[in-house]
Design a protein around this motif. Structure first.
Motif, PDB file in Angstrom:
ATOM      1  N   SER A   1     -57.575  54.279 -38.965  1.00 44.36           N
ATOM      2  CA  SER A   1     -57.472  53.442 -40.110  1.00 44.36           C
ATOM      3  C   SER A   1     -58.865  54.293 -40.610  1.00 44.36           C
ATOM      4  CB  SER A   1     -57.551  51.780 -40.412  1.00 44.36           C
ATOM      5  OG  SER A   1     -58.884  51.736 -39.288  1.00 44.36           O
ATOM      6  N   SER A   2     -60.253  54.539 -40.230  1.00 49.03           N
ATOM      7  CA  SER A   2     -60.911  54.334 -40.560  1.00 49.03           C
ATOM      8  C   SER A   2     -62.011  56.089 -40.614  1.00 49.03           C
ATOM      9  CB  SER A   2     -61.674  54.019 -40.568  1.00 49.03           C
ATOM     10  OG  SER A   2     -62.239  53.613 -38.699  1.00 49.03           O
TER      11      SER A   2
ATOM     12  N   TRP B   1     -48.325  57.524 -42.091  1.00 50.34           N
ATOM     13  CA  TRP B   1     -49.297  55.997 -41.707  1.00 50.34           C
ATOM     14  C   TRP B   1     -47.384  55.907 -40.318  1.00 50.34           C
ATOM     15  CZ3 TRP B   1     -53.319  53.982 -40.172  1.00 50.34           C
ATOM     16  CH2 TRP B   1     -53.528  53.008 -39.212  1.00 50.34           C
ATOM     17  N   ALA B   2     -48.003  56.263 -39.353  1.00 55.68           N
ATOM     18  CA  ALA B   2     -46.475  56.078 -37.870  1.00 55.68           C
ATOM     19  C   ALA B   2     -46.900  54.582 -37.431  1.00 55.68           C
ATOM     20  CB  ALA B   2     -47.056  57.306 -37.102  1.00 55.68           C
TER      21      ALA B   2
ATOM     22  N   HIS C   1     -58.675  59.349 -31.626  1.00 53.90           N
ATOM     23  CA  HIS C   1     -60.105  58.893 -31.966  1.00 53.90           C
ATOM     24  C   HIS C   1     -60.499  58.537 -31.030  1.00 53.90           C
ATOM     25  CE1 HIS C   1     -58.426  55.513 -33.595  1.00 53.90           C
ATOM     26  NE2 HIS C   1     -59.173  55.558 -34.044  1.00 53.90           N
TER      27      HIS C   1
ATOM     28  N   LYS D   1     -54.839  43.619 -36.890  1.00 55.05           N
ATOM     29  CA  LYS D   1     -53.555  44.106 -35.825  1.00 55.05           C
ATOM     30  C   LYS D   1     -52.918  43.527 -34.467  1.00 55.05           C
ATOM     31  CE  LYS D   1     -50.198  47.317 -35.619  1.00 55.05           C
ATOM     32  NZ  LYS D   1     -49.532  48.942 -36.370  1.00 55.05           N
TER      33      LYS D   1
ATOM     34  N   GLN E   1     -46.668  53.246 -34.441  1.00 56.65           N
ATOM     35  CA  GLN E   1     -47.354  54.200 -33.779  1.00 56.65           C
ATOM     36  C   GLN E   1     -47.024  53.352 -32.326  1.00 56.65           C
ATOM     37  OE1 GLN E   1     -51.484  54.947 -34.020  1.00 56.65           O
ATOM     38  NE2 GLN E   1     -52.271  54.361 -32.104  1.00 56.65           N
TER      39      GLN E   1
ATOM     40  N   GLU F   1     -53.122  50.743 -26.638  1.00 57.14           N
ATOM     41  CA  GLU F   1     -51.656  51.053 -26.545  1.00 57.14           C
ATOM     42  C   GLU F   1     -51.266  53.145 -26.019  1.00 57.14           C
ATOM     43  OE1 GLU F   1     -52.252  49.529 -31.586  1.00 57.14           O
ATOM     44  OE2 GLU F   1     -51.914  51.878 -31.035  1.00 57.14           O
TER      45      GLU F   1
ATOM     46  N   GLN G   1     -66.022  54.760 -30.206  1.00 56.68           N
ATOM     47  CA  GLN G   1     -64.371  55.824 -29.342  1.00 56.68           C
ATOM     48  C   GLN G   1     -65.551  56.077 -27.812  1.00 56.68           C
ATOM     49  OE1 GLN G   1     -63.802  57.394 -33.428  1.00 56.68           O
ATOM     50  NE2 GLN G   1     -63.470  55.145 -34.175  1.00 56.68           N
TER      51      GLN G   1
ATOM     52  N   GLN H   1     -58.576  47.030 -39.719  1.00 58.40           N
ATOM     53  CA  GLN H   1     -57.286  47.648 -39.045  1.00 58.40           C
ATOM     54  C   GLN H   1     -57.442  47.561 -37.813  1.00 58.40           C
ATOM     55  OE1 GLN H   1     -53.904  49.006 -40.782  1.00 58.40           O
ATOM     56  NE2 GLN H   1     -54.039  47.311 -39.104  1.00 58.40           N
TER      57      GLN H   1
ATOM     58  N   SER I   1     -56.328  51.850 -30.027  1.00 58.63           N
ATOM     59  CA  SER I   1     -55.428  53.310 -29.836  1.00 58.63           C
ATOM     60  C   SER I   1     -55.678  53.303 -27.805  1.00 58.63           C
ATOM     61  CB  SER I   1     -56.070  54.563 -30.914  1.00 58.63           C
ATOM     62  OG  SER I   1     -55.037  54.089 -31.940  1.00 58.63           O
TER      63      SER I   1
HETATM   64  N1  UDP Z   1     -52.064  53.349 -36.072  1.00 56.30           N
HETATM   65  C1  UDP Z   1     -50.534  52.779 -36.885  1.00 56.30           C
HETATM   66  N2  UDP Z   1     -49.933  53.478 -37.387  1.00 56.30           N
HETATM   67  C2  UDP Z   1     -51.237  54.804 -37.630  1.00 56.30           C
HETATM   68  C3  UDP Z   1     -51.764  55.414 -37.140  1.00 56.30           C
HETATM   69  C4  UDP Z   1     -52.851  53.668 -37.065  1.00 56.30           C
HETATM   70  O1  UDP Z   1     -50.147  51.470 -36.980  1.00 56.30           O
HETATM   71  O2  UDP Z   1     -50.578  55.892 -38.059  1.00 56.30           O
HETATM   72  C5  UDP Z   1     -53.051  51.421 -35.568  1.00 56.30           C
HETATM   73  C6  UDP Z   1     -52.841  51.716 -34.529  1.00 56.30           C
HETATM   74  O3  UDP Z   1     -51.429  51.113 -33.340  1.00 56.30           O
HETATM   75  C7  UDP Z   1     -53.788  50.972 -34.027  1.00 56.30           C
HETATM   76  C8  UDP Z   1     -54.536  50.580 -34.931  1.00 56.30           C
HETATM   77  O4  UDP Z   1     -53.529  50.916 -35.987  1.00 56.30           O
HETATM   78  O5  UDP Z   1     -53.158  49.374 -33.344  1.00 56.30           O
HETATM   79  C9  UDP Z   1     -56.164  51.938 -35.572  1.00 56.30           C
HETATM   80  O6  UDP Z   1     -56.994  50.802 -34.522  1.00 56.30           O
HETATM   81  P1  UDP Z   1     -57.863  51.117 -33.653  1.00 56.30           P
HETATM   82  O7  UDP Z   1     -58.824  50.425 -32.259  1.00 56.30           O
HETATM   83  O8  UDP Z   1     -56.949  52.405 -32.724  1.00 56.30           O
HETATM   84  O9  UDP Z   1     -58.391  52.582 -34.423  1.00 56.30           O
HETATM   85  P2  UDP Z   1     -59.202  52.135 -35.905  1.00 56.30           P
HETATM   86  O10 UDP Z   1     -59.096  52.072 -36.650  1.00 56.30           O
HETATM   87  O11 UDP Z   1     -60.602  50.470 -35.679  1.00 56.30           O
HETATM   88  O12 UDP Z   1     -60.547  52.923 -35.814  1.00 56.30           O
END
Ligand code: UDP
Length: 461
Positions: free
Chosen positions: A285-286, A341-342, A359, A24, A344, A367, A384, A20, A364
């Motif tokens: 996502s993980s 899921w939002a 996390h 994105k 974000q 963002e 992280q 994810q 994130s």
């Molecule tokens: N994300 C989202 N909605 C949610 C949670 C996460 O759209 O409810 C998106 C967030 O905007 C980000 C991605 O999922 O772009 C997660 O990437 P990140 O590198 O923060 O964490 P990972 O999922 O790789 O651990």
């Protein structure tokens, strides 16, 4: 009779790592490239493509980008439900399936031959495929520049005998690249540690890191960061072009990039809350939680007495359905909102959002930082930990939620840190300055803007 005019068009074929946080930001970049009249084909493994399609609204399609697939390459021994399986299968199957795909595209329209293969740097073996098909290899790097620099440094450590073949540090406790970049503790390297209770995962991540070996075959490494946030790290990477934060390129247009369906009811819920009052809680996502840690978080949010918006993915609790503490949902109804899921970026830029309990995945981090929202850091694995260091020690736009002796973040610690981030203006003031800095970098004339312009000009040459 005049001859028909045919014109060749640059064509970028983009390949993300199947995760994810990699799909994105690459899609954000591709949308920007496509807006400049360049053809873009976006290639996902079949199962990733299926996830994106099933999470997207029916009318959602971006006519500027062609979405296509290659097979997952699973053998009967591979576990299709393990999120890391594709990291192992694709390097075996994709050199051939991707080459076949590019050759099919090239023979179907000679004016739209693939001219550039834009691949995630952790899959840099793809650059060989690019070269074989006559396309230019270009790297894409979703994590911080510091993390990228550390990934390259691992080769040196290995040669010096400071790392063993599993990626464990043999000599010393701390690794440092420069006085101006936070150092890494040996158990905080992006490939170290156990993930999801899976002891094989650290080794698998270390193998993935070895995928950076061919990165220097690409002259461009497009990084989702901006120079102003990480000048020292960017200087360590001669091929790096910071072009982020990519979420600022098309922040309201995030469809077709989610692995889960977005629940936008939280936006109207946020509308009902006063300015700067809501704690937004999301672990990407993980990350996975034990039942005990999930309970502590729920009770900590409740104890804080503040409105909260909490993203609870259906698979957030390890191997079990989501169970909340007794009576929790009744007690917090009206104060708390839970979604699977939002949207974000829209949540982070909503005026009611006060802070981001995160996390600290790099997306994130970018963002929240570019939205001017202070952080409560709850790092979980991989890069992280280091992203958390940037937030707490360098940028000072957030606070860390500490673990106790049992390795748990207690409800009292959660409440305490939420209150601290609300009561000390320093965090918000720094967050606002960082938002301006990111906006300037990606805005006309800024450093990320100029790097993007340069790259797009190069594609068109
Ligand atoms: N994300 C989202 N909605 C949610 C949670 C996460 O759209 O409810 C998106 C967030 O905007 C980000 C991605 O999922 O772009 C997660 O990437 P990140 O590198 O923060 O964490 P990972 O999922 O790789 O651990």
């Amino acid at each position: 009779m005049a001859a028909a005019v045919t014109s060749k068009r640059p064509h970028v074929l983009a390949v993300p790592l199947p995760a994810q946080g990699h799909v994105k930001p690459l899609m954000s970049l591709c949308r920007h490239i496509a807006k400049h009249g360049i053809k873009v084909t976006f290639v996902n493994a079949q199962s990733i493509h299926d996830k994106l399609v099933s999470a997207s609204p029916q009318d959602d399609s971006d006519s500027n980008i062609v979405m296509t697939t290659v097979p997952d390459g699973l053998t009967p021994e591979d576990d299709p439900n393990n999120p890391f399986t594709l990291f192992e299968t694709l390097p075996k199957s994709m050199p051939q399936t991707l080459k076949d795909l590019i050759e099919r595209i090239n023979s179907s329209d000679p004016n739209e031959r693939v001219t550039c293969v834009l691949a995630d740097l952790s899959f840099s073996w793809i650059f060989d495929v690019a070269e074989k098909t006559g396309a230019e290899p270009v790297g894409f790097s979703p994590p911080s520049a510091a993390c990228l620099a550390m990934l390259f440094h691992n080769f040196k450590l290995f040669e010096q005998g400071d790392l063993d073949s599993n990626g464990s540090v043999k000599n010393g406790d701390v690794i440092s690249l420069s006085d101006d970049i936070p150092s890494w503790r040996k158990d905080e390297l992006s490939w170290s540690g156990h993930v999801h209770g899976d002891s094989k995962a650290g080794k698998l991540f270390f193998e993935l890191v070895q995928g950076y070996k061919d990165a220097t075959k690409a002259k461009w490494w497009l990084c989702n960061t901006c120079y102003e946030l990480e000048p020292a790290a960017a200087e360590l990477l001669p091929n790096a072009f910071p072009i982020g934060p990519l979420n600022l390129l098309n922040s309201n247009n995030s469809t077709s990039t989610n692995f889960y369906s977005e629940d936008s009811s939280c936006l109207s819920w946020l509308d009902t809350k006063p300015f700067g009052t809501v704690v937004y809680v999301s672990f990407g996502s993980s990350a996975f939680f034990s039942q005990q840690q999930l309970d502590e978080l729920a009770l900590g949010l409740e104890l804080s007495g503040r409105p909260f918006l909490w993203v609870v993915r259906p698979d957030l609790a390890i191997g079990s359905p989501i169970v909340y503490p007794d009576g929790f949902l009744e007690r917090v109804s009206g104060v708390g909102k839970i979604v699977e899921w939002a949207p974000q970026n829209r949540v982070l830029s909503h005026p009611s959002t006060a802070c981001f309990l995160s996390h600290c995945g790099w997306n994130s981090t970018m963002e929240g930082t570019s939205s001017g929202v202070p952080f409560l850091c709850w790092s979980y694995f991989s890069d992280q930990y280091h992203n958390e260091r940037y937030i707490c020690d360098v940028w000072e736009n957030g606070l860390k939620i500490e673990v106790d002796e049992e390795g748990t973040r207690s409800r009292h610690e959660i409440k305490k840190k939420i209150n601290m981030v609300f009561s000390d203006n320093k965090f918000k003031e720094n967050a606002v300055k960082l938002k301006e800095l990111c906006g300037k970098s990606i805005g006309e004339g800024g450093s990320s803007y100029k790097n993007l312009e340069k790259f797009i000009g190069h594609l068109r040459r």
